[in-house]
Design a protein around this motif. Structure first.
Motif, PDB file in Angstrom:
ATOM      1  N   LEU A   1       3.737   2.380   2.124  1.00 47.41           N
ATOM      2  CA  LEU A   1       3.764   3.612   2.351  1.00 47.41           C
ATOM      3  C   LEU A   1       2.809   4.002   3.575  1.00 47.41           C
ATOM      4  N   GLY A   2       1.503   3.397   3.491  1.00 46.68           N
ATOM      5  CA  GLY A   2       0.655   3.829   4.445  1.00 46.68           C
ATOM      6  C   GLY A   2       1.244   3.431   6.278  1.00 46.68           C
ATOM      7  N   LEU A   3       1.767   2.461   6.099  1.00 44.18           N
ATOM      8  CA  LEU A   3       2.497   2.030   7.397  1.00 44.18           C
ATOM      9  C   LEU A   3       3.592   2.885   7.862  1.00 44.18           C
ATOM     10  N   ILE A   4       4.353   3.576   6.702  1.00 44.95           N
ATOM     11  CA  ILE A   4       5.395   4.560   7.091  1.00 44.95           C
ATOM     12  C   ILE A   4       4.765   5.947   7.569  1.00 44.95           C
ATOM     13  N   ALA A   5       3.813   6.331   6.818  1.00 40.79           N
ATOM     14  CA  ALA A   5       2.970   7.891   7.050  1.00 40.79           C
ATOM     15  C   ALA A   5       2.393   7.357   8.373  1.00 40.79           C
ATOM     16  N   GLY A   6       1.656   6.510   8.507  1.00 37.97           N
ATOM     17  CA  GLY A   6       1.026   6.437   9.906  1.00 37.97           C
ATOM     18  C   GLY A   6       2.054   6.259  11.066  1.00 37.97           C
ATOM     19  N   ALA A   7       3.048   5.622  10.968  1.00 39.95           N
ATOM     20  CA  ALA A   7       4.190   5.678  12.064  1.00 39.95           C
ATOM     21  C   ALA A   7       4.856   6.847  12.331  1.00 39.95           C
ATOM     22  N   VAL A   8       5.043   7.651  11.261  1.00 44.53           N
ATOM     23  CA  VAL A   8       5.668   8.932  11.455  1.00 44.53           C
ATOM     24  C   VAL A   8       4.557   9.790  12.039  1.00 44.53           C
ATOM     25  N   ALA A   9       3.306   9.799  11.585  1.00 41.67           N
ATOM     26  CA  ALA A   9       2.250  10.704  12.453  1.00 41.67           C
ATOM     27  C   ALA A   9       2.211  10.245  13.862  1.00 41.67           C
TER      28      ALA A   9
ATOM     29  N   SER B   1       0.839  12.740   2.815  1.00 40.37           N
ATOM     30  CA  SER B   1       0.302  11.715   3.377  1.00 40.37           C
ATOM     31  C   SER B   1       0.459  11.701   4.886  1.00 40.37           C
ATOM     32  N   ILE B   2       1.536  12.006   5.385  1.00 43.25           N
ATOM     33  CA  ILE B   2       2.028  12.293   6.750  1.00 43.25           C
ATOM     34  C   ILE B   2       1.172  13.368   7.428  1.00 43.25           C
ATOM     35  N   ILE B   3       0.938  14.416   6.873  1.00 47.87           N
ATOM     36  CA  ILE B   3      -0.051  15.632   7.371  1.00 47.87           C
ATOM     37  C   ILE B   3      -1.414  15.158   7.482  1.00 47.87           C
ATOM     38  N   GLY B   4      -1.810  14.235   6.577  1.00 48.81           N
ATOM     39  CA  GLY B   4      -3.072  13.785   6.588  1.00 48.81           C
ATOM     40  C   GLY B   4      -3.507  12.729   7.584  1.00 48.81           C
ATOM     41  N   ALA B   5      -2.399  11.997   7.716  1.00 46.01           N
ATOM     42  CA  ALA B   5      -2.496  11.065   8.905  1.00 46.01           C
ATOM     43  C   ALA B   5      -2.242  11.668  10.390  1.00 46.01           C
ATOM     44  N   ILE B   6      -1.617  12.777  10.290  1.00 46.68           N
ATOM     45  CA  ILE B   6      -1.656  13.677  11.743  1.00 46.68           C
ATOM     46  C   ILE B   6      -3.111  14.171  11.875  1.00 46.68           C
ATOM     47  N   VAL B   7      -3.715  14.618  10.855  1.00 48.63           N
ATOM     48  CA  VAL B   7      -5.044  15.326  10.990  1.00 48.63           C
ATOM     49  C   VAL B   7      -6.065  14.059  11.322  1.00 48.63           C
TER      50      VAL B   7
END
Length: 92
Positions: A11-19, A70-76
């Motif tokens: 899930l971290g990989l997915i959120a980081g990739a989307v960010a 998670s995606i918003i946090g990764a963008i930040v």
């Protein structure tokens, strides 16, 4: 416990990739760094969700709002990374 850790990494990989897809510009990060970006984004998104909406892990860990957080946090985190450490390039 191992399955939980593996699911966090995926899930971290997915959120980081989307960010990284949503924030324009070059990011020379490896796949493990992208996963760490997403995992860190999960912590930032979870913290912001708790502070703003008073939701916590007791209400369910895997929810669409948690993934969005998670995606918003990764963008930040990605924007902070660019502002602080992304300019260490050597000019010739």
């Amino acid at each position: 416990m191992l399955l939980v850790i593996i699911s966090w990494i995926v899930l971290g990989l997915i959120a980081g990739a989307v960010a990284r897809l949503l924030v324009p510009g070059p990011d020379p990060m490896s796949i493990p760094m992208t996963a760490l970006l997403g995992i860190g984004g999960s912590f930032v998104g979870g913290f912001l969700g708790y502070v703003l909406f008073h939701k916590d892990l007791g209400e369910g860990a895997l929810q669409p709002s948690g993934i969005l957080g998670s995606i918003i946090g990764a963008i930040v985190l990605l924007l902070v990374y660019r502002a602080v450490g992304g300019r260490r390039r050597v000019r010739r």
